[in-house]
Design a protein around this motif. Structure first.
Motif, PDB file in Angstrom:
ATOM      1  N   TYR A  24      -8.711  -7.777   8.212  1.00 44.21           N
ATOM      2  CA  TYR A  24      -8.592  -9.406   8.554  1.00 44.21           C
ATOM      3  C   TYR A  24      -9.698  -9.790   9.557  1.00 44.21           C
ATOM      4  CZ  TYR A  24      -4.181  -8.130   6.194  1.00 44.21           C
ATOM      5  OH  TYR A  24      -3.445  -7.531   5.034  1.00 44.21           O
TER       6      TYR A  24
ATOM      7  N   TYR B 184      -4.939   3.221   3.753  1.00 50.13           N
ATOM      8  CA  TYR B 184      -3.958   2.474   5.183  1.00 50.13           C
ATOM      9  C   TYR B 184      -2.738   2.191   4.143  1.00 50.13           C
ATOM     10  CZ  TYR B 184      -2.888  -2.442   7.578  1.00 50.13           C
ATOM     11  OH  TYR B 184      -1.976  -2.912   8.128  1.00 50.13           O
TER      12      TYR B 184
ATOM     13  N   ASP C   3      -8.184   0.645   0.854  1.00 50.22           N
ATOM     14  CA  ASP C   3      -6.759   0.355   0.644  1.00 50.22           C
ATOM     15  C   ASP C   3      -6.208   1.385   0.975  1.00 50.22           C
ATOM     16  OD1 ASP C   3      -7.818  -2.614   0.989  1.00 50.22           O
ATOM     17  OD2 ASP C   3      -6.730  -3.127  -0.702  1.00 50.22           O
TER      18      ASP C   3
ATOM     19  N   SER D 298       3.312 -12.120   2.824  1.00 56.63           N
ATOM     20  CA  SER D 298       2.830 -11.758   2.223  1.00 56.63           C
ATOM     21  C   SER D 298       3.306 -10.717   0.956  1.00 56.63           C
ATOM     22  CB  SER D 298       2.922 -10.118   3.304  1.00 56.63           C
ATOM     23  OG  SER D 298       2.606  -9.329   3.190  1.00 56.63           O
ATOM     24  N   LEU D 299       3.227 -10.195   0.562  1.00 58.01           N
ATOM     25  CA  LEU D 299       4.567  -9.693  -0.796  1.00 58.01           C
ATOM     26  C   LEU D 299       5.102  -8.741  -0.892  1.00 58.01           C
ATOM     27  CD1 LEU D 299       2.204 -10.613  -3.917  1.00 58.01           C
ATOM     28  CD2 LEU D 299       4.206 -11.691  -3.193  1.00 58.01           C
TER      29      LEU D 299
ATOM     30  N   VAL E  23     -11.290   2.646   6.313  1.00 62.38           N
ATOM     31  CA  VAL E  23     -10.438   2.633   5.713  1.00 62.38           C
ATOM     32  C   VAL E  23     -10.495   1.838   4.062  1.00 62.38           C
ATOM     33  CG1 VAL E  23      -9.962   4.854   6.619  1.00 62.38           C
ATOM     34  CG2 VAL E  23      -8.392   2.485   6.372  1.00 62.38           C
TER      35      VAL E  23
ATOM     36  N   VAL F 185       1.613  -9.517  -9.516  1.00 62.80           N
ATOM     37  CA  VAL F 185       2.225  -9.364  -9.081  1.00 62.80           C
ATOM     38  C   VAL F 185       3.740 -10.379 -10.123  1.00 62.80           C
ATOM     39  CG1 VAL F 185       3.724 -11.348  -7.252  1.00 62.80           C
ATOM     40  CG2 VAL F 185       1.034 -10.704  -7.655  1.00 62.80           C
TER      41      VAL F 185
ATOM     42  N   GLU G 247       1.955 -12.537 -13.360  1.00 61.65           N
ATOM     43  CA  GLU G 247       0.367 -12.685 -13.104  1.00 61.65           C
ATOM     44  C   GLU G 247      -0.664 -11.739 -12.347  1.00 61.65           C
ATOM     45  OE1 GLU G 247       0.657 -15.763  -9.736  1.00 61.65           O
ATOM     46  OE2 GLU G 247       1.885 -16.700 -12.085  1.00 61.65           O
ATOM     47  N   LEU G 248      -1.871 -11.824 -11.807  1.00 59.78           N
ATOM     48  CA  LEU G 248      -2.821 -11.018 -11.967  1.00 59.78           C
ATOM     49  C   LEU G 248      -2.758 -11.244  -9.874  1.00 59.78           C
ATOM     50  CD1 LEU G 248      -5.595 -11.301 -14.020  1.00 59.78           C
ATOM     51  CD2 LEU G 248      -3.934  -9.838 -14.126  1.00 59.78           C
TER      52      LEU G 248
ATOM     53  N   TYR H 292      -6.994  -0.956  12.311  1.00 63.33           N
ATOM     54  CA  TYR H 292      -7.482  -0.930  10.690  1.00 63.33           C
ATOM     55  C   TYR H 292      -7.242  -2.799  10.151  1.00 63.33           C
ATOM     56  CZ  TYR H 292      -7.677   3.937  10.579  1.00 63.33           C
ATOM     57  OH  TYR H 292      -7.887   5.400  10.823  1.00 63.33           O
ATOM     58  N   SER H 293      -6.368  -2.969  10.631  1.00 56.84           N
ATOM     59  CA  SER H 293      -6.248  -4.693  10.306  1.00 56.84           C
ATOM     60  C   SER H 293      -7.087  -4.823  11.096  1.00 56.84           C
ATOM     61  CB  SER H 293      -4.709  -4.801  10.355  1.00 56.84           C
ATOM     62  OG  SER H 293      -4.116  -4.577  10.044  1.00 56.84           O
TER      63      SER H 293
HETATM   64  P1  NAD Z   1      -0.628  -8.446   0.140  1.00 58.38           P
HETATM   65  O1  NAD Z   1      -2.574  -8.772   0.050  1.00 58.38           O
HETATM   66  O2  NAD Z   1      -0.523  -6.859  -0.678  1.00 58.38           O
HETATM   67  O3  NAD Z   1      -0.327  -9.561  -0.954  1.00 58.38           O
HETATM   68  C1  NAD Z   1      -0.379 -10.930  -0.360  1.00 58.38           C
HETATM   69  C2  NAD Z   1      -1.457 -11.914  -0.815  1.00 58.38           C
HETATM   70  O4  NAD Z   1      -1.793 -11.908  -2.454  1.00 58.38           O
HETATM   71  C3  NAD Z   1      -0.847 -13.231  -0.487  1.00 58.38           C
HETATM   72  O5  NAD Z   1      -1.251 -13.355   0.432  1.00 58.38           O
HETATM   73  C4  NAD Z   1      -2.034 -14.174  -1.300  1.00 58.38           C
HETATM   74  O6  NAD Z   1      -3.121 -14.210  -0.799  1.00 58.38           O
HETATM   75  C5  NAD Z   1      -2.771 -12.550  -3.157  1.00 58.38           C
HETATM   76  N1  NAD Z   1      -2.013 -12.793  -4.055  1.00 58.38           N
HETATM   77  C6  NAD Z   1      -3.066 -12.326  -5.493  1.00 58.38           C
HETATM   78  N2  NAD Z   1      -2.136 -12.662  -6.339  1.00 58.38           N
HETATM   79  C7  NAD Z   1      -1.328 -13.312  -6.182  1.00 58.38           C
HETATM   80  C8  NAD Z   1      -0.569 -13.860  -6.717  1.00 58.38           C
HETATM   81  N3  NAD Z   1      -0.907 -14.042  -8.470  1.00 58.38           N
HETATM   82  N4  NAD Z   1       0.424 -14.685  -6.618  1.00 58.38           N
HETATM   83  C9  NAD Z   1       0.725 -14.351  -5.458  1.00 58.38           C
HETATM   84  N5  NAD Z   1       0.008 -13.959  -3.782  1.00 58.38           N
HETATM   85  C10 NAD Z   1      -1.268 -13.402  -4.568  1.00 58.38           C
HETATM   86  O7  NAD Z   1      -0.407  -8.734   1.255  1.00 58.38           O
HETATM   87  P2  NAD Z   1      -0.635  -8.353   2.446  1.00 58.38           P
HETATM   88  O8  NAD Z   1      -0.068  -8.040   3.495  1.00 58.38           O
HETATM   89  O9  NAD Z   1      -2.200  -8.976   3.294  1.00 58.38           O
HETATM   90  O10 NAD Z   1      -2.567  -6.960   3.232  1.00 58.38           O
HETATM   91  C11 NAD Z   1      -1.534  -5.972   3.215  1.00 58.38           C
HETATM   92  C12 NAD Z   1      -2.931  -5.275   1.367  1.00 58.38           C
HETATM   93  O11 NAD Z   1      -4.215  -5.354   2.595  1.00 58.38           O
HETATM   94  C13 NAD Z   1      -2.044  -3.760   1.959  1.00 58.38           C
HETATM   95  O12 NAD Z   1      -1.545  -2.918   0.915  1.00 58.38           O
HETATM   96  C14 NAD Z   1      -3.984  -3.357   2.266  1.00 58.38           C
HETATM   97  O13 NAD Z   1      -4.189  -2.992   0.860  1.00 58.38           O
HETATM   98  C15 NAD Z   1      -4.589  -4.047   2.730  1.00 58.38           C
HETATM   99  N6  NAD Z   1      -5.233  -3.526   3.648  1.00 58.38           N
HETATM  100  C16 NAD Z   1      -5.957  -3.231   4.009  1.00 58.38           C
HETATM  101  C17 NAD Z   1      -6.226  -2.565   4.842  1.00 58.38           C
HETATM  102  C18 NAD Z   1      -8.206  -1.262   5.258  1.00 58.38           C
HETATM  103  O14 NAD Z   1      -8.061  -0.821   5.617  1.00 58.38           O
HETATM  104  N7  NAD Z   1      -8.350  -1.240   4.226  1.00 58.38           N
HETATM  105  C19 NAD Z   1      -6.211  -3.063   6.219  1.00 58.38           C
HETATM  106  C20 NAD Z   1      -4.987  -4.007   5.989  1.00 58.38           C
HETATM  107  C21 NAD Z   1      -4.587  -4.099   5.213  1.00 58.38           C
END
Ligand code: NAD
Length: 331
Positions: A22, A34, A31, A79-80, A29, A288, A120-121, A17-18
């Protein structure tokens, strides 16, 4: 099924899925689905004390596409940590308070200030890392694996609001934000497009990772900036000061940023954001919460994947193209 076997299956499924999400910008699928599988894997890893070497819990982001020049970020892009309810948010805050207390007990002569928070959003687009040297935009990159991203300078230059030069000229800085497609722009685009775009996140991510910058330009993207990740010279005392610096250097900042002295007040504002989310002209997938004081941030530090001084409150997945004009919230 025994735990090991289940973990192997989950790792394989999540990595598939990743890759789609990405690397190909084409999720299979939602979020929510996932995240549920991911949380199950985290639970099994905690219970068994074992982590498979290719587990997605060990990494940030995705693989690099061929065709882009790699860019090594001057500081890693994290990541967060995430929370889905009030209890998990409180757990995050209690950990921060514990570390803050420990530090202040050990360093009574130089204590950290009270914990204050910024809210923040959380924009749902593609992470951007912009490099400026002596005031000139010299590189723009995706997050990639957090250490090395894909160079997408020509694509990012098509975003009209990204400054090509900035007043600050002391050496090199890196600024992070999120590339987005506004929902109203997506709607207008889809009215005439031969192949309508599925949603704004993939539309933005796909456009920025398109080898042809003309395609990127045709999507009329936008971006919000929220962090200075690296600087040769410049240091900041607080989040407010960093945001002020970004504003002075003509970066586009989102207007909805809230500051709190008490953690209890954060929850109420979060609920308001959840209620009013569909009024925004761009996708968000959460909010966030960040600790404001920069010295406290460095004391709290980082795990392998996330800063301990920030947490993402993730919303239920929602995709909408309904747009109401001009929102104005009390800030
Ligand atoms: P994340 O995207 O949940 O959080 C980190 C990202 O948040 C940072 O890289 C930044 O770009 C972003 N961000 C947006 N606003 C921000 C703000 N105000 N301050 C700081 N950062 C901010 O983490 P992640 O590890 O990239 O991704 C995980 C998420 O990706 C999962 O929770 C999932 O929902 C989604 N995902 C979905 C699939 C799928 O198949 N649907 C697959 C992989 C990952």
């Amino acid at each position: 099924m025994d735990a090991m076997h289940e973990m192997e299956e989950l790792v394989e499924e999540l990595n598939r899925y990743s890759y789609q999400y990405y690397t190909l910008d084409n999720p299979l699928v939602s979020d929510k689905e996932y995240d549920a599988l991911y949380d199950r894997l985290v639970k099994l890893e905690q219970e068994s004390g074992m982590v498979l070497p290719d587990s997605p819990t060990l990494r940030v982001g995705g693989e690099l596409l061929k065709g882009f020049t790699p860019h090594r970020h001057l500081a890693p892009l994290w990541s967060l940590d995430k929370a889905q309810n009030e209890e998990q948010l409180n757990n995050w805050n209690n950990r921060a308070i514990k570390l803050w207390n420990e530090y202040n007990t050990k360093n009574p002569e130089d204590p950290l200030p009270e914990l204050h928070y910024a809210l923040e959003l959380k924009f749902d687009g593609l992470t951007l890392n912009l490099t400026y040297t002596d005031g000139k935009l010299v590189q723009a990159a995706t997050r990639g694996n957090g250490v090395i991203g894909e160079g997408i300078l020509e694509q990012v230059k098509t975003i009209r609001s990204v400054p090509l030069t900035i007043p600050y000229k002391e050496g090199t800085i890196e600024v992070q934000g999120e590339g987005l497609m506004n929902l109203s722009v997506l709607e207008a685009y889809n009215k005439t497009a031969l192949e309508p775009l599925k949603n704004a996140r993939n539309a933005a991510a796909g456009a920025l990772r398109n080898l042809n910058p003309k395609v990127t330009a045709s999507r009329k993207l936008s971006a919000f900036f929220y962090n200075v990740g690296y600087s040769d010279e410049k240091t900041f005392v607080s989040h407010q000061e960093m945001m002020e610096f970004l504003k002075e250097n003509r970066f586009k900042i989102n207007p909805y940023i809230f500051y709190f002295n008490k953690f209890e007040d954060v929850m109420e504002q979060l609920e308001e954001i959840v209620r009013r989310r569909s009024e925004l002209d761009y996708l968000i997938d959460g909010a966030v919460i960040k600790i404001v004081d920069v010295r406290t941030r460095s004391v709290l530090g980082y795990t392998d994947k996330f800063p301990r001084w920030a947490v993402a409150y993730k919303f239920e997945a929602e995709e909408t193209t309904t747009v109401l004009e001009s929102v104005s919230w009390e800030v």
